[in-house]
Design a protein around this motif. Structure first.
Motif, mmCIF file in Angstrom:
data_model
loop_
_atom_site.group_PDB
_atom_site.id
_atom_site.type_symbol
_atom_site.label_atom_id
_atom_site.label_comp_id
_atom_site.label_asym_id
_atom_site.label_seq_id
_atom_site.Cartn_x
_atom_site.Cartn_y
_atom_site.Cartn_z
ATOM 1 N N GLY A 145 11.722 71.706 31.456
ATOM 2 C CA GLY A 145 12.340 72.297 32.545
ATOM 3 C C GLY A 145 13.767 72.294 32.891
ATOM 4 O O GLY A 145 14.199 72.638 33.706
ATOM 5 N N PHE A 146 14.333 71.871 31.834
ATOM 6 C CA PHE A 146 15.912 71.750 31.695
ATOM 7 C C PHE A 146 16.458 72.609 30.655
ATOM 8 O O PHE A 146 16.697 72.207 29.471
ATOM 9 N N GLU B 51 17.460 59.990 31.945
ATOM 10 C CA GLU B 51 16.894 59.608 33.118
ATOM 11 C C GLU B 51 16.183 60.987 33.634
ATOM 12 O O GLU B 51 15.033 60.572 34.176
ATOM 13 N N GLN B 52 16.943 61.878 33.697
ATOM 14 C CA GLN B 52 16.358 63.049 34.392
ATOM 15 C C GLN B 52 15.156 63.649 33.394
ATOM 16 O O GLN B 52 14.009 63.624 34.127
ATOM 17 N N ALA C 265 9.368 63.775 33.023
ATOM 18 C CA ALA C 265 7.787 63.551 32.260
ATOM 19 C C ALA C 265 6.757 62.824 32.715
ATOM 20 O O ALA C 265 5.722 63.031 32.839
ATOM 21 N N GLN C 266 7.249 62.105 33.470
ATOM 22 C CA GLN C 266 6.419 60.918 34.078
ATOM 23 C C GLN C 266 5.758 61.755 35.508
ATOM 24 O O GLN C 266 4.509 61.588 35.720
ATOM 25 N N GLN C 267 6.647 62.693 36.090
ATOM 26 C CA GLN C 267 6.082 63.436 37.035
ATOM 27 C C GLN C 267 4.959 64.311 36.523
ATOM 28 O O GLN C 267 4.007 64.658 37.150
ATOM 29 N N LEU D 49 6.167 57.019 28.902
ATOM 30 C CA LEU D 49 6.957 56.717 27.948
ATOM 31 C C LEU D 49 6.373 55.862 26.781
ATOM 32 O O LEU D 49 5.340 55.058 26.880
ATOM 33 N N CYS D 50 6.731 56.188 25.673
ATOM 34 C CA CYS D 50 6.235 55.229 24.517
ATOM 35 C C CYS D 50 6.622 53.947 24.200
ATOM 36 O O CYS D 50 7.639 53.511 24.666
ATOM 37 N N PRO D 51 5.547 52.839 23.730
ATOM 38 C CA PRO D 51 6.071 51.757 23.576
ATOM 39 C C PRO D 51 6.929 51.709 22.133
ATOM 40 O O PRO D 51 6.650 52.671 21.357
#
Length: 160
Positions: free
Chosen positions: A56-57, A64-65, A70-72, A77-79
């Motif tokens: 969406g960017f 951070e954005q 992505a979390q929303q 996040l990957c290990p």
């Protein structure tokens, strides 16, 4: 799906070498750092590749954005340890035919593994990206500060 084999640090480095994976100095720093956590258990992760635009960017965004968005969307996040295994398993990555040097930007054709940095220092690598250039597969580390803006077409790997 990416399989993490549960190798120790020495075995992992040997496997990267046997797989003809090239490392830059930043990747070597990350892999050698005691904060680079390695699981001794074999497991697998389902991953997804998205661009900043997909998140969406259309004009790009900061790390951070993008990670927040992505979390929303239910992604994780990957290990950090996923990156070397992904590099060894993603052998058909399209080759970067441009070969141009892009300062302070992700290289063309690269795929960044979205992960939490192990250090807040701007001079310490924040994570890994994969690149295929001149017929060689690379696992490379990168540095970026909190203000760094990724381009809309920069590609990232997240965990589903």
């Amino acid at each position: 799906m990416v399989i993490i084999d549960g190798l120790n640090r020495e075995e992992l480095m040997k496997q990267l070498q046997q797989s003809s994976i090239h490392l830059n100095a930043y990747a070597e720093m990350l892999l050698a750092d005691e904060r680079f956590m390695i699981s001794s258990t074999r497991y697998s992760l389902h991953t997804v590749e998205l661009t900043a635009r997909n998140l969406g960017f259309p004009d790009g965004a900061t790390t951070e954005q993008m990670f927040t968005k992505a979390q929303q969307l239910g992604l994780k996040l990957c290990p950090l340890e996923l990156a070397p295994y992904l590099r060894m398993q993603y052998i058909d990555q399209p080759e970067d035919m441009e070969g141009e040097v892009r300062h302070n930007q992700a290289p063309s054709g690269s795929v960044t593994v979205a992960s939490e940095p192990i250090s807040e220092e701007d001079t310490f690598p924040k994570g890994f990206y994969l690149r295929h250039m001149h017929g060689e597969l690379w696992l490379r580390g990168y540095c970026a500060d909190d203000l760094h803006s990724w381009n809309a077409n920069d590609r990232f790997i997240f965990v589903k």
